[in-house]
Design an enzyme around this catalytic site. Structure first.
Site, PDB file in Angstrom:
ATOM      1  N   LYS A  13     -19.601  36.002 -20.602  1.00 51.43           N
ATOM      2  CA  LYS A  13     -18.314  35.497 -20.160  1.00 51.43           C
ATOM      3  C   LYS A  13     -17.272  36.294 -21.320  1.00 51.43           C
ATOM      4  CE  LYS A  13     -18.824  31.210 -21.621  1.00 51.43           C
ATOM      5  NZ  LYS A  13     -20.083  31.235 -22.051  1.00 51.43           N
ATOM      6  N   ARG A  88     -15.570  22.803 -22.313  1.00 54.98           N
ATOM      7  CA  ARG A  88     -16.949  22.432 -22.293  1.00 54.98           C
ATOM      8  C   ARG A  88     -17.233  21.048 -22.388  1.00 54.98           C
ATOM      9  NH1 ARG A  88     -17.794  27.524 -25.891  1.00 54.98           N
ATOM     10  NH2 ARG A  88     -19.850  27.787 -26.204  1.00 54.98           N
ATOM     11  N   ARG A 127     -28.257  39.835 -29.137  1.00 56.09           N
ATOM     12  CA  ARG A 127     -26.945  40.199 -29.149  1.00 56.09           C
ATOM     13  C   ARG A 127     -26.423  40.384 -30.703  1.00 56.09           C
ATOM     14  NH1 ARG A 127     -22.528  35.997 -26.704  1.00 56.09           N
ATOM     15  NH2 ARG A 127     -23.214  34.492 -28.339  1.00 56.09           N
ATOM     16  N   ARG A 160     -24.833  36.238 -35.228  1.00 50.94           N
ATOM     17  CA  ARG A 160     -24.430  35.253 -35.436  1.00 50.94           C
ATOM     18  C   ARG A 160     -25.390  34.106 -35.616  1.00 50.94           C
ATOM     19  NH1 ARG A 160     -20.588  34.409 -29.884  1.00 50.94           N
ATOM     20  NH2 ARG A 160     -21.399  32.144 -30.308  1.00 50.94           N
ATOM     21  N   ARG A 171     -28.196  25.243 -28.047  1.00 52.09           N
ATOM     22  CA  ARG A 171     -27.028  25.512 -27.327  1.00 52.09           C
ATOM     23  C   ARG A 171     -27.098  25.478 -25.801  1.00 52.09           C
ATOM     24  NH1 ARG A 171     -25.513  30.970 -29.168  1.00 52.09           N
ATOM     25  NH2 ARG A 171     -23.540  31.025 -28.319  1.00 52.09           N
TER      26      ARG A 171
HETATM   27  P1  AMP Z   1     -18.939  30.553 -28.204  1.00 51.11           P
HETATM   28  O1  AMP Z   1     -18.455  31.803 -28.766  1.00 51.11           O
HETATM   29  O2  AMP Z   1     -17.917  30.134 -26.942  1.00 51.11           O
HETATM   30  O3  AMP Z   1     -20.277  30.738 -27.777  1.00 51.11           O
HETATM   31  O4  AMP Z   1     -18.740  29.341 -29.123  1.00 51.11           O
HETATM   32  C1  AMP Z   1     -19.129  29.402 -30.239  1.00 51.11           C
HETATM   33  C2  AMP Z   1     -19.233  27.946 -30.900  1.00 51.11           C
HETATM   34  O5  AMP Z   1     -18.060  27.489 -31.153  1.00 51.11           O
HETATM   35  C3  AMP Z   1     -19.929  26.917 -29.969  1.00 51.11           C
HETATM   36  O6  AMP Z   1     -21.137  26.769 -30.258  1.00 51.11           O
HETATM   37  C4  AMP Z   1     -19.346  25.611 -30.397  1.00 51.11           C
HETATM   38  O7  AMP Z   1     -19.915  25.152 -31.697  1.00 51.11           O
HETATM   39  C5  AMP Z   1     -17.654  26.151 -30.637  1.00 51.11           C
HETATM   40  N1  AMP Z   1     -16.917  25.835 -29.693  1.00 51.11           N
HETATM   41  C6  AMP Z   1     -16.379  27.194 -29.174  1.00 51.11           C
HETATM   42  N2  AMP Z   1     -15.638  26.544 -27.858  1.00 51.11           N
HETATM   43  C7  AMP Z   1     -15.760  25.091 -27.872  1.00 51.11           C
HETATM   44  C8  AMP Z   1     -15.118  24.045 -27.104  1.00 51.11           C
HETATM   45  N3  AMP Z   1     -14.560  24.103 -25.874  1.00 51.11           N
HETATM   46  N4  AMP Z   1     -15.799  22.819 -27.397  1.00 51.11           N
HETATM   47  C9  AMP Z   1     -16.493  22.553 -28.323  1.00 51.11           C
HETATM   48  N5  AMP Z   1     -16.723  23.593 -29.177  1.00 51.11           N
HETATM   49  C10 AMP Z   1     -16.716  24.844 -29.031  1.00 51.11           C
END
Ligand code: AMP
Length: 215
Positions: A13, A88, A127, A160, A171
């Site tokens: 994404k 989410r 990654r 990360r 996740r």
């Molecule tokens: P991402 O970079 O989109 O994989 O997000 C990394 C982390 O940020 C996720 O695993 C959550 O801990 C937090 N996070 C990002 N977006 C959301 C969301 N819409 N709702 C809840 N937690 C989020």
């Protein structure tokens, strides 16, 4: 143009959002990036979110909805946006619907990028990100892991916390249980496109562009 990029962690994404943002001239809004920036800058939000993000859990709905509300009401998104990583949960999707109504946003595309779980796990564990330019890279495609191939920064590539193997499976479980039902919520509300993310980056992007701009 208003776009929601949907799909499991590691499906591409962020990579697609960056390319689309350049091609379509609309901002890429990633709640994950916003949270990681806050963590890096040790803001109140960052201090609150760090443990949750590092452990791969979801930050509470009211916090992320608050972030998105502020961004979507700002100047930068008035001509469109690409949402990446939001919504989410079904509750986040409901709050977003209210916000769309408030802002008179009606035509929203939902792009669902799919990929097999094994491929997603493989991609996530390989990654790496660059602290300097925020590039997202695949360890297998980097000649010298001490030098960022995009900006040339030295020793800036890192993994990360939430891409560590022990966290990845959690996740994906959270995605399957809590996030996937969001698709059902949107089925009759938005124009939903499904794209196979198991293809080269350029092919995925070409297909998305074709669906968005058929002529
Ligand atoms: P991402 O970079 O989109 O994989 O997000 C990394 C982390 O940020 C996720 O695993 C959550 O801990 C937090 N996070 C990002 N977006 C959301 C969301 N819409 N709702 C809840 N937690 C989020």
């Amino acid at each position: 143009m208003y776009i929601i990029l949907f799909g499991s962690p590691g499906v591409g994404k962020g990579t697609q959002a960056k390319i689309l943002s350049e091609k379509l001239g609309i901002p890429h809004i990633s709640t994950g990036d916003i949270l990681r920036d806050a963590i890096r800058n040790k803001t109140t939000l960052g201090l609150e979110a760090k443990k949750i993000v590092d452990s791969g859990q979801l930050v509470p709905d009211e916090i992320v909805v608050g972030i998105i509300r502020e961004v979507l009401k700002s100047e930068q998104t008035k001509n469109g946006f690409i949402l990446d990583g939001f919504p989410r949960t079904v509750q986040q999707a409901e709050s977003l619907e209210h916000l769309f109504n408030e802002l008179n946003i009606s035509e929203v595309f939902l792009i669902h990028i799919t990929a097999h779980t094994e491929e997603v796990i493989r991609r996530l564990s390989l990654r790496r990100s660059c602290k300097q330019c925020q590039a997202i890279l695949n360890l297998n495609e980097i000649e010298n892991p001490e030098v960022c191939p995009i900006c040339g920064a030295i020793n800036s590539l890192y993994q990360r916390h939430d891409d560590e193997e022990s966290v990845i499976k959690d996740r994906i479980n959270i995605y399957n249980i809590t996030t996937f039902p969001v698709l059902d919520f949107y089925k009759d509300r938005k124009k939903c496109l499904t794209i196979d993310g198991f293809q080269p980056i350029e092919a995925v992007n070409a297909q998305i562009m074709k669906e968005l701009k058929p002529d």
